[in-house]
Design a protein around this motif. Structure first.
Motif, PDB file in Angstrom:
ATOM      1  N   MET A 138     -46.861  35.781 -44.020  1.00 34.36           N
ATOM      2  CA  MET A 138     -46.081  35.533 -45.155  1.00 34.36           C
ATOM      3  C   MET A 138     -45.091  36.041 -44.898  1.00 34.36           C
ATOM      4  SD  MET A 138     -48.883  36.363 -48.546  1.00 34.36           S
ATOM      5  CE  MET A 138     -49.986  34.730 -48.662  1.00 34.36           C
ATOM      6  N   TYR A 139     -44.383  37.099 -43.362  1.00 35.22           N
ATOM      7  CA  TYR A 139     -43.870  37.576 -42.423  1.00 35.22           C
ATOM      8  C   TYR A 139     -43.385  36.516 -42.576  1.00 35.22           C
ATOM      9  CZ  TYR A 139     -40.641  40.495 -40.651  1.00 35.22           C
ATOM     10  OH  TYR A 139     -39.606  40.930 -38.894  1.00 35.22           O
ATOM     11  N   GLU A 140     -43.285  35.664 -41.494  1.00 37.25           N
ATOM     12  CA  GLU A 140     -42.634  34.695 -41.111  1.00 37.25           C
ATOM     13  C   GLU A 140     -42.543  33.729 -41.954  1.00 37.25           C
ATOM     14  OE1 GLU A 140     -46.156  32.911 -38.620  1.00 37.25           O
ATOM     15  OE2 GLU A 140     -45.532  34.207 -37.014  1.00 37.25           O
ATOM     16  N   LYS A 141     -42.587  33.422 -43.150  1.00 39.56           N
ATOM     17  CA  LYS A 141     -42.140  32.871 -44.057  1.00 39.56           C
ATOM     18  C   LYS A 141     -41.041  33.258 -44.958  1.00 39.56           C
ATOM     19  CE  LYS A 141     -46.783  30.790 -45.790  1.00 39.56           C
ATOM     20  NZ  LYS A 141     -47.737  30.256 -47.067  1.00 39.56           N
ATOM     21  N   MET A 142     -40.677  34.879 -44.857  1.00 39.37           N
ATOM     22  CA  MET A 142     -40.516  35.211 -45.473  1.00 39.37           C
ATOM     23  C   MET A 142     -38.625  35.302 -44.711  1.00 39.37           C
ATOM     24  SD  MET A 142     -40.307  39.355 -46.796  1.00 39.37           S
ATOM     25  CE  MET A 142     -40.871  39.244 -47.842  1.00 39.37           C
ATOM     26  N   VAL A 143     -39.030  35.560 -43.586  1.00 38.32           N
ATOM     27  CA  VAL A 143     -37.937  35.857 -42.665  1.00 38.32           C
ATOM     28  C   VAL A 143     -37.234  34.253 -42.108  1.00 38.32           C
ATOM     29  CG1 VAL A 143     -38.731  37.774 -41.290  1.00 38.32           C
ATOM     30  CG2 VAL A 143     -39.536  36.316 -40.596  1.00 38.32           C
ATOM     31  N   ALA A 144     -37.727  32.974 -42.332  1.00 44.96           N
ATOM     32  CA  ALA A 144     -37.439  31.885 -42.282  1.00 44.96           C
ATOM     33  C   ALA A 144     -36.647  31.255 -43.327  1.00 44.96           C
ATOM     34  CB  ALA A 144     -38.499  30.937 -42.777  1.00 44.96           C
ATOM     35  N   VAL A 145     -36.750  32.365 -44.538  1.00 42.15           N
ATOM     36  CA  VAL A 145     -35.618  31.748 -45.602  1.00 42.15           C
ATOM     37  C   VAL A 145     -34.578  32.911 -45.510  1.00 42.15           C
ATOM     38  CG1 VAL A 145     -35.730  32.034 -48.144  1.00 42.15           C
ATOM     39  CG2 VAL A 145     -37.720  31.279 -46.792  1.00 42.15           C
TER      40      VAL A 145
END
Length: 303
Positions: free
Chosen positions: A129-136
């Motif tokens: 979920m961290y990776e999803k957040m920073v992708a946005v």
């Protein structure tokens, strides 16, 4: 998004759930716009198999006895496939010809109150979920989250909702697929009324007949929701409205996805419009539906 032909040839009753006799229907491909691939399979006789969830099963059993029954897929019990249990329900696409479909997540939050409690008591930071957040938004994580390269699920979900129309309008477009086109799922930052209107207009191809059909159905749904015993006694979180139409002008809207819908204590009821504060269990479902109806109304020409 995936297509799957009906290869389901052997059905069993599981536990005490009974399979309701059904009239054979033409097999229909299921179009999955969002969600976990592998959770759905096409069944025989115009049915859909969804990976078993006991909470969802209990909701469907109650909904079959509620005034909301015409607004949810008919439920036919539990079946087994490859040693996996599935809830079996009507495939809502069966009577449409090359349909367009849209998933709208309803309410002002997509997490249960108990999830907040669990996250505080037993925090489990999630790297995915961290990776999803920073992708946005690379700047969204806190200093601590950046150091851990992880965020809590509830933190991610709360952040995710501030980006979309979940918090501003009480619903968000998860995705849609028009007939013979690719899936459209890039709505993470669709937040304003103007952005939502643009997306909806694209989905219906500016067809006022389709808009009228959806508007009529949503107004009927709202009237039934306001009187439903099931609705007033449940916290409806993470549930969607499924919109379906085809080139003939046929339209339909149904409530789906009850895996997070939770029964309330007997002394508590919800109006689904009161703003949520932790402890009141309100979900904003009707407030979102009010806004959706208002938006569709304003998209139509004055008569």
């Amino acid at each position: 998004m995936f297509f799957e032909n009906s290869a389901w040839t052997k059905q069993q009753s599981c536990g005490t759930s009974a399979i309701t006799p059904m009239t054979p229907k033409k097999p229909q491909q299921w179009l999955q716009v969002v969600g976990h691939a592998g959770s759905f399979h096409v069944g025989d006789y115009g049915t859909l198999l969804k990976r078993f969830c006991e909470g969802e099963q209990q909701c469907y059993l109650r909904l079959m006895e509620d005034s909301l029954r015409p607004f949810v897929p008919a439920y036919h019990g539990v079946v087994q496939r490859d040693e996996q249990d599935y809830n079996m329900m009507d495939n809502l696409l069966t009577h449409f010809n090359t349909p367009a479909i849209m998933d709208c997540k309803m309410g002002t939050r997509t997490y249960l109150e108990e999830e907040l409690v669990i996250a505080r008591e037993r925090p489990q930071p999630r790297k995915d979920m961290y990776e999803k957040m920073v992708a946005v938004d690379p700047e969204a994580p806190t200093v601590q989250e950046k150091a851990q390269q992880a965020v809590l699920k509830t933190r991610y979900m709360q952040w995710r909702e501030t980006l979309s129309s979940t918090t501003t309008l009480g619903f968000r477009i998860e995705g849609f697929r028009k007939a013979d086109e690719e899936c459209h799922t890039n709505f993470k930052r669709t937040k304003s009324r103007e952005q939502v209107i643009k997306a909806l207009d694209n989905f219906v191809d500016s067809n006022t007949t389709i808009l009228w059909g959806y508007l009529r159905r949503l107004k009927q749904l709202r009237q039934v929701l306001e009187a439903s015993d099931f609705f007033k006694s449940h916290e409806v979180v993470g549930s969607s409205l499924l919109f379906v139409h085809d080139w003939t002008g046929s339209t339909g809207v149904w409530m789906i996805d009850f895996g997070k819908t939770a029964a309330l204590p007997s002394h508590l009821t919800l109006d689904h419009r009161t703003p949520w504060v932790e402890g009141n269990r309100e979900d904003g479902y009707l407030w979102g539906l009010d806004n959706l109806i208002d938006i569709l109304s304003n998209m139509l020409p004055l008569t």
